[in-house]
Design a protein around this motif. Structure first.
Motif, PDB file in Angstrom:
ATOM      1  N   ILE A 388       0.816  -1.219   0.000  1.00 42.65           N
ATOM      2  CA  ILE A 388       0.000   0.000   0.000  1.00 42.65           C
ATOM      3  C   ILE A 388       0.849   1.268   0.000  1.00 42.65           C
ATOM      4  CG2 ILE A 388      -1.981  -1.102   1.083  1.00 42.65           C
ATOM      5  CD1 ILE A 388      -1.184   0.119   3.710  1.00 42.65           C
ATOM      6  N   SER A 389       2.101   1.180   0.451  1.00 47.18           N
ATOM      7  CA  SER A 389       2.955   2.373   0.480  1.00 47.18           C
ATOM      8  C   SER A 389       3.271   2.870  -0.926  1.00 47.18           C
ATOM      9  CB  SER A 389       4.266   2.090   1.230  1.00 47.18           C
ATOM     10  OG  SER A 389       5.068   1.168   0.509  1.00 47.18           O
ATOM     11  N   VAL A 390       3.124   1.998  -1.906  1.00 45.48           N
ATOM     12  CA  VAL A 390       3.322   2.401  -3.303  1.00 45.48           C
ATOM     13  C   VAL A 390       2.325   3.491  -3.679  1.00 45.48           C
ATOM     14  CG1 VAL A 390       3.202   1.629  -5.709  1.00 45.48           C
ATOM     15  CG2 VAL A 390       4.249   0.165  -3.967  1.00 45.48           C
ATOM     16  N   ASN A 391       1.109   3.387  -3.145  1.00 45.85           N
ATOM     17  CA  ASN A 391       0.049   4.346  -3.468  1.00 45.85           C
ATOM     18  C   ASN A 391       0.098   5.600  -2.596  1.00 45.85           C
ATOM     19  OD1 ASN A 391      -1.644   2.748  -5.470  1.00 45.85           O
ATOM     20  ND2 ASN A 391      -1.526   1.307  -3.771  1.00 45.85           N
ATOM     21  N   VAL A 392       0.738   5.471  -1.398  1.00 47.59           N
ATOM     22  CA  VAL A 392       0.860   6.634  -0.508  1.00 47.59           C
ATOM     23  C   VAL A 392       2.293   6.691   0.028  1.00 47.59           C
ATOM     24  CG1 VAL A 392      -1.553   6.982   0.193  1.00 47.59           C
ATOM     25  CG2 VAL A 392      -0.212   5.178   1.270  1.00 47.59           C
ATOM     26  N   PRO A 393       3.235   7.027  -0.848  1.00 47.23           N
ATOM     27  CA  PRO A 393       4.660   6.997  -0.452  1.00 47.23           C
ATOM     28  C   PRO A 393       5.031   7.978   0.645  1.00 47.23           C
ATOM     29  CG  PRO A 393       4.391   8.066  -2.581  1.00 47.23           C
ATOM     30  CD  PRO A 393       3.069   7.466  -2.243  1.00 47.23           C
ATOM     31  N   ASP A 394       4.185   9.004   0.871  1.00 55.00           N
ATOM     32  CA  ASP A 394       4.509  10.024   1.872  1.00 55.00           C
ATOM     33  C   ASP A 394       3.673   9.906   3.143  1.00 55.00           C
ATOM     34  OD1 ASP A 394       6.367  11.078   0.114  1.00 55.00           O
ATOM     35  OD2 ASP A 394       4.930  12.489  -0.765  1.00 55.00           O
ATOM     36  N   LEU A 409      13.556  -6.784  11.579  1.00 58.79           N
ATOM     37  CA  LEU A 409      13.897  -7.875  10.662  1.00 58.79           C
ATOM     38  C   LEU A 409      15.315  -7.759  10.104  1.00 58.79           C
ATOM     39  CD1 LEU A 409      10.468  -8.015   8.794  1.00 58.79           C
ATOM     40  CD2 LEU A 409      11.340  -9.698  10.446  1.00 58.79           C
ATOM     41  N   GLY A 410      16.015  -6.695  10.490  1.00 60.37           N
ATOM     42  CA  GLY A 410      17.406  -6.535  10.072  1.00 60.37           C
ATOM     43  C   GLY A 410      17.592  -6.143   8.622  1.00 60.37           C
ATOM     44  N   GLU A 411      16.592  -5.518   8.032  1.00 59.12           N
ATOM     45  CA  GLU A 411      16.719  -5.072   6.633  1.00 59.12           C
ATOM     46  C   GLU A 411      17.238  -3.636   6.650  1.00 59.12           C
ATOM     47  OE1 GLU A 411      13.614  -6.050   3.948  1.00 59.12           O
ATOM     48  OE2 GLU A 411      13.011  -7.849   5.049  1.00 59.12           O
ATOM     49  N   ASP A 412      18.561  -3.511   6.785  1.00 56.28           N
ATOM     50  CA  ASP A 412      19.213  -2.223   7.051  1.00 56.28           C
ATOM     51  C   ASP A 412      19.045  -1.207   5.932  1.00 56.28           C
ATOM     52  OD1 ASP A 412      19.984  -3.259   9.463  1.00 56.28           O
ATOM     53  OD2 ASP A 412      21.967  -3.897   8.743  1.00 56.28           O
ATOM     54  N   GLU A 413      19.208  -1.631   4.687  1.00 54.69           N
ATOM     55  CA  GLU A 413      19.135  -0.682   3.564  1.00 54.69           C
ATOM     56  C   GLU A 413      17.744  -0.057   3.467  1.00 54.69           C
ATOM     57  OE1 GLU A 413      21.564   0.507   1.664  1.00 54.69           O
ATOM     58  OE2 GLU A 413      22.875  -0.633   3.011  1.00 54.69           O
ATOM     59  N   LYS A 414      16.745  -0.903   3.584  1.00 56.66           N
ATOM     60  CA  LYS A 414      15.367  -0.397   3.537  1.00 56.66           C
ATOM     61  C   LYS A 414      15.085   0.486   4.749  1.00 56.66           C
ATOM     62  CE  LYS A 414      13.334  -4.139   0.788  1.00 56.66           C
ATOM     63  NZ  LYS A 414      12.345  -5.229   0.739  1.00 56.66           N
ATOM     64  N   PHE A 415      15.657   0.099   5.886  1.00 54.37           N
ATOM     65  CA  PHE A 415      15.493   0.902   7.102  1.00 54.37           C
ATOM     66  C   PHE A 415      16.051   2.308   6.891  1.00 54.37           C
ATOM     67  CE2 PHE A 415      17.459   2.580  10.978  1.00 54.37           C
ATOM     68  CZ  PHE A 415      16.366   2.639  11.832  1.00 54.37           C
ATOM     69  N   LYS A 416      17.252   2.394   6.293  1.00 54.49           N
ATOM     70  CA  LYS A 416      17.901   3.692   6.070  1.00 54.49           C
ATOM     71  C   LYS A 416      17.092   4.561   5.103  1.00 54.49           C
ATOM     72  CE  LYS A 416      22.611   2.001   6.895  1.00 54.49           C
ATOM     73  NZ  LYS A 416      23.910   1.657   6.269  1.00 54.49           N
ATOM     74  N   LYS A 417      16.540   3.954   4.048  1.00 60.81           N
ATOM     75  CA  LYS A 417      15.757   4.704   3.053  1.00 60.81           C
ATOM     76  C   LYS A 417      14.492   5.290   3.700  1.00 60.81           C
ATOM     77  CE  LYS A 417      17.205   2.297  -1.152  1.00 60.81           C
ATOM     78  NZ  LYS A 417      16.781   1.433  -2.285  1.00 60.81           N
ATOM     79  N   VAL A 418      13.827   4.462   4.501  1.00 60.33           N
ATOM     80  CA  VAL A 418      12.595   4.928   5.159  1.00 60.33           C
ATOM     81  C   VAL A 418      12.923   6.017   6.176  1.00 60.33           C
ATOM     82  CG1 VAL A 418      10.724   4.267   6.712  1.00 60.33           C
ATOM     83  CG2 VAL A 418      11.321   2.791   4.804  1.00 60.33           C
ATOM     84  N   LYS A 419      14.010   5.841   6.898  1.00 60.14           N
ATOM     85  CA  LYS A 419      14.438   6.848   7.897  1.00 60.14           C
ATOM     86  C   LYS A 419      14.718   8.179   7.210  1.00 60.14           C
ATOM     87  CE  LYS A 419      17.792   7.642  11.593  1.00 60.14           C
ATOM     88  NZ  LYS A 419      18.998   7.120  12.278  1.00 60.14           N
ATOM     89  N   ALA A 420      15.386   8.118   6.052  1.00 61.29           N
ATOM     90  CA  ALA A 420      15.697   9.333   5.299  1.00 61.29           C
ATOM     91  C   ALA A 420      14.413   9.998   4.778  1.00 61.29           C
ATOM     92  CB  ALA A 420      16.615   8.987   4.129  1.00 61.29           C
ATOM     93  N   LYS A 421      13.476   9.166   4.352  1.00 58.92           N
ATOM     94  CA  LYS A 421      12.192   9.675   3.840  1.00 58.92           C
ATOM     95  C   LYS A 421      11.427  10.399   4.955  1.00 58.92           C
ATOM     96  CE  LYS A 421       8.993  10.164   0.715  1.00 58.92           C
ATOM     97  NZ  LYS A 421       9.206  11.004  -0.463  1.00 58.92           N
ATOM     98  N   LEU A 422      11.442   9.825   6.121  1.00 64.08           N
ATOM     99  CA  LEU A 422      10.756  10.441   7.253  1.00 64.08           C
ATOM    100  C   LEU A 422      11.422  11.756   7.628  1.00 64.08           C
ATOM    101  CD1 LEU A 422      10.088   7.289   9.465  1.00 64.08           C
ATOM    102  CD2 LEU A 422       8.340   8.855   8.576  1.00 64.08           C
ATOM    103  N   ALA A 423      12.746  11.819   7.509  1.00 64.21           N
ATOM    104  CA  ALA A 423      13.478  13.049   7.796  1.00 64.21           C
ATOM    105  C   ALA A 423      13.067  14.147   6.813  1.00 64.21           C
ATOM    106  CB  ALA A 423      14.990  12.797   7.730  1.00 64.21           C
ATOM    107  N   GLU A 424      12.890  13.765   5.538  1.00 63.69           N
ATOM    108  CA  GLU A 424      12.442  14.738   4.514  1.00 63.69           C
ATOM    109  C   GLU A 424      11.068  15.297   4.861  1.00 63.69           C
ATOM    110  OE1 GLU A 424      12.374  13.084   0.606  1.00 63.69           O
ATOM    111  OE2 GLU A 424      14.462  12.398   0.695  1.00 63.69           O
ATOM    112  N   LEU A 425      10.254  14.443   5.447  1.00 64.88           N
ATOM    113  CA  LEU A 425       8.890  14.855   5.821  1.00 64.88           C
ATOM    114  C   LEU A 425       8.845  15.545   7.181  1.00 64.88           C
ATOM    115  CD1 LEU A 425       7.013  11.602   4.715  1.00 64.88           C
ATOM    116  CD2 LEU A 425       7.041  13.790   3.505  1.00 64.88           C
ATOM    117  N   GLY A 426      10.025  15.693   7.801  1.00 64.34           N
ATOM    118  CA  GLY A 426      10.081  16.346   9.109  1.00 64.34           C
ATOM    119  C   GLY A 426       9.603  15.472  10.242  1.00 64.34           C
ATOM    120  N   GLN A 427       9.698  14.156  10.044  1.00 65.34           N
ATOM    121  CA  GLN A 427       9.220  13.208  11.061  1.00 65.34           C
ATOM    122  C   GLN A 427      10.407  12.562  11.809  1.00 65.34           C
ATOM    123  OE1 GLN A 427       5.938  12.629  11.793  1.00 65.34           O
ATOM    124  NE2 GLN A 427       5.470  14.277  10.356  1.00 65.34           N
TER     125      GLN A 427
END
Length: 427
Positions: A388-394, A409-427
């Motif tokens: 569902i995040s594909v339809n609401v990426p933000d 789950l130890g998926e570090d790369e995906k964790f870093k991307k999501v963390k960066a995305k949240l930072a862009e959104l001010g979260q």
């Protein structure tokens, strides 16, 4: 003696007709001079005897009365009452001349009535703009009395009464619309403009077809507007349930409408909602299934089944319903969120069991089994959320859930991307 009575009666009839004719001429001349008050007085003097008038005088009387009161309304003299009297006079004229098969005054009066209606509607729109919904409703209902065959005015009067929180008046109007089986359905006519290839609408079929014959347009189509009856019945049931507190009458209103329109899913949904408010979730779910039987692609009904099943603790049925929603509509965010929640809630229960274990060898083995179950449930939740995040990426809420799952789950790369995305959104 009989002959004397006959002559005397004839004299009375002559005087009677002469008096009417004189007053009608007085009213007509007064109107031409703009002296509306004088015209009103002249017409009032013969009002009590007009029913016995000759056909030609009777028709003229109604025509002049309509004109007189329309003019009074335009001059701001007891506007609403004058508008109603004018409309009544014109409508009596139309009815009378139709019976007489002589439309002499009708031809002149019809455009006058339309002008009167247009001005009344304009006043209603002005009232709406300043949020005077009570006044708007009164004016629209008045317009309906002027043109009773057009129930659109009654529908909009009811809507404004709802906005004004005048539920008693709204209920009265909605009940009248339901009794008349009013739907408000219109057929719209379209064709493609040959010059620019754009789809254009037409006021009626005749004009559309003439454009096709003239070859200025092609590809004629027609579309019916959505029925307003489900909304009307929904509002009736809402008023009975929430304002009056009578669920039985609310159900009866819906049942009556369903009897006339058995295949309308909107009416079935309203019926289901009444049962839901009454606490009968089993009946609510039954009606949702009935809607699905009529329309297998109704995602909202599947979603409702999911919600009710989850509330009743039937997790597997809830998951199946939510999964069906996402199959039909991958962008149905709430279904995805709720589906992922069923896995996260189950994982939470597993964690509670893990926390109760001791340090024995048996407990350690059980801990490993439970931890495997937790991981499996997290991955199922993750799969749904990623979809569902594909339809609401933000969507920050979903991103935060993804961040937590990726971390566990130890998926570090995906964790870093999501963390960066949240930072862009001010979260």
């Amino acid at each position: 003696m009989k002959k004397t009575i006959s002559i005397f009666s004839a004299l009375l009839i002559t005087a009677f007709s002469f008096g009417q004719k004189k007053e009608l001429k007085t009213a007509e001349k007064a109107l031409k001079k703009g002296n509306t008050v004088e015209a009103k007085a002249a017409l009032s003097s013969i009002e009590s005897i007009i029913d016995g008038a000759d056909a030609k005088y009777k028709a003229q009387y109604y025509f002049l009365k309509g004109q007189t009161y329309q003019d009074l309304a335009e001059k701001g003299m007891d506007t609403e009452a004058s508008l109603k009297i004018a409309g009544d006079a014109y409508n009596k004229l139309f009815e009378y001349e139709k019976e007489q098969k002589n439309l002499k005054y009708t031809k002149q009066a019809k455009p006058k009535l339309q002008t009167l209606i247009s001005k009344t509607v304009d006043k209603a729109i002005s009232a709406q703009k300043v949020k005077d919904f009570t006044k708007a409703s009164e004016l629209l209902h008045l317009t309906y009395t002027l043109q009773p065959e057009n129930k659109d005015f009654l529908y909009f009067a009811a809507s404004n009464s709802i906005s004004a929180k005048d539920y008693d008046t709204a209920l009265k109007y909605y009940e009248e619309l339901k009794e008349a089986n009013y739907t408000g359905v219109r057929t719209n006519y379209y064709a493609t403009n040959v010059a620019d290839g754009k789809k254009e609408s037409f006021p009626d079929k005749t004009i559309r077809d003439l454009s096709i014959k003239a070859k200025t347009h092609s590809n004629p189509t027609m579309e019916k507007t959505k029925s307003r009856l489900p909304e009307i019945v929904k509002n009736i049931s809402w008023i009975y349930t929430n304002h009056i507190g009578d669920n039985e009458k609310a159900l009866k209103a819906v049942e009556d409408a369903i009897a006339i329109n058995p295949d309308d899913p909107g009416l079935l949904l309203t019926k289901g909602n009444i049962y839901y408010k009454m606490g009968d979730t089993a009946k609510f779910k039954e009606i949702m299934k009935e809607i699905i039987a009529k329309n297998p692609n109704d995602v909202d009904s599947y979603y409702n089944i999911g919600v009710i099943s989850a509330e009743n603790g039937d997790v597997e049925e809830a998951r199946a319903a939510y999964a069906k929603v996402l199959e039909l509509d991958p962008g149905y965010i709430n279904a995805g969120v709720n589906l992922s929640k069923t896995y996260l809630d189950e994982a939470s229960d597993v964690v509670d069991e893990m926390n109760k274990l001791g340090n024995s060898s048996a407990d350690n083995k059980k801990f490993e089994v439970l931890q495997g179950q937790q991981t499996t449930l997290y991955r199922k939740a993750l799969k749904v959320l990623e979809g569902i995040s594909v339809n609401v990426p933000d969507d920050a809420k979903i991103l935060k859930q993804l961040k937590g799952l990726y971390s566990f789950l130890g998926e570090d790369e995906k964790f870093k991307k999501v963390k960066a995305k949240l930072a862009e959104l001010g979260q």
